[in-house]
Enzyme design. Structure first.
Site, PDB file in Angstrom:
ATOM      1  N   GLN A  86       0.833  -1.204   0.000  1.00  0.00           N
ATOM      2  CA  GLN A  86       0.000   0.000   0.000  1.00  0.00           C
ATOM      3  C   GLN A  86       0.868   1.255   0.000  1.00  0.00           C
ATOM      4  OE1 GLN A  86      -3.189   0.324  -0.531  1.00  0.00           O
ATOM      5  NE2 GLN A  86      -3.009   2.533  -0.386  1.00  0.00           N
ATOM      6  N   GLU A  87       1.948   1.227   0.745  1.00  0.00           N
ATOM      7  CA  GLU A  87       2.819   2.397   0.838  1.00  0.00           C
ATOM      8  C   GLU A  87       3.505   2.712  -0.487  1.00  0.00           C
ATOM      9  OE1 GLU A  87       3.324   4.631   3.117  1.00  0.00           O
ATOM     10  OE2 GLU A  87       2.323   3.752   4.828  1.00  0.00           O
ATOM     11  N   SER A  88       4.096   1.702  -1.122  1.00  0.00           N
ATOM     12  CA  SER A  88       4.974   1.974  -2.267  1.00  0.00           C
ATOM     13  C   SER A  88       4.787   1.057  -3.462  1.00  0.00           C
ATOM     14  CB  SER A  88       6.422   1.871  -1.816  1.00  0.00           C
ATOM     15  OG  SER A  88       6.722   0.518  -1.477  1.00  0.00           O
TER      16      SER A  88
END
Length: 155
Positions: A43-45
């Site tokens: 989700q972050e990257s």
């Protein structure tokens, strides 16, 4: 190997192990759920070690500079990185940071995963203020981005 899975061994290692200074790695007690760390990382990257967000978060774990430097100085974790150059863009450093920071947040929020994950995204200070609201109103008052973040990671 699927590009989504290329960091699995590092995620599993840091979910289960921590380090005190330059000493040997020891089992993290309790261990973190590596699948949770992976969902968060995706989700972050989207597993891009070179990712940079519009607000300046960097690397796989999308660490903000100030938070990453707090980790490097060992201001919130018992597991500082080895004494060498560390970078939010280095996949191993990023995953080590992510595991330590999430572990610290879980401790701060008494093991409550939803609150810890929300704090990773919105900041521990903001979530700390919101949880003083009665009942589960804290989650209703989160920024929309953080509400979406929680849904994507925790369902």
């Amino acid at each position: 190997m699927n590009s989504r899975d290329r960091f699995d061994s590092l995620i599993q290692f840091y979910a289960e192990n921590g380090r005190k200074g330059d000493g040997p790695f020891m089992p993290r007690i309790p261990p973190l759920d590596w699948r949770l760390l992976k969902r968060q990382l995706m989700q972050e990257s989207a597993a891009d070690p070179d990712a940079v967000s519009r607000v300046g978060a960097k690397g796989l774990a999308q660490a903000m500079d100030a938070t990453f430097q707090e980790w490097v100085r060992n201001e919130f974790a018992g597991d500082p990185p080895p004494r060498r150059h560390v970078s939010a863009f280095d996949p191993e450093d990023a995953i080590h940071f992510q595991a330590d920071f999430l572990g610290w947040l879980l401790g701060m929020f008494s093991g409550e995963t939803r609150k810890a994950i929300a704090a990773y995204n919105a900041g521990p200070g903001r979530v700390g203020k919101l949880i003083k609201e009665p009942g589960d109103l804290w989650e209703q008052n989160l920024p929309e981005e953080t509400k979406d973040y929680l849904k994507k990671i925790l369902g």
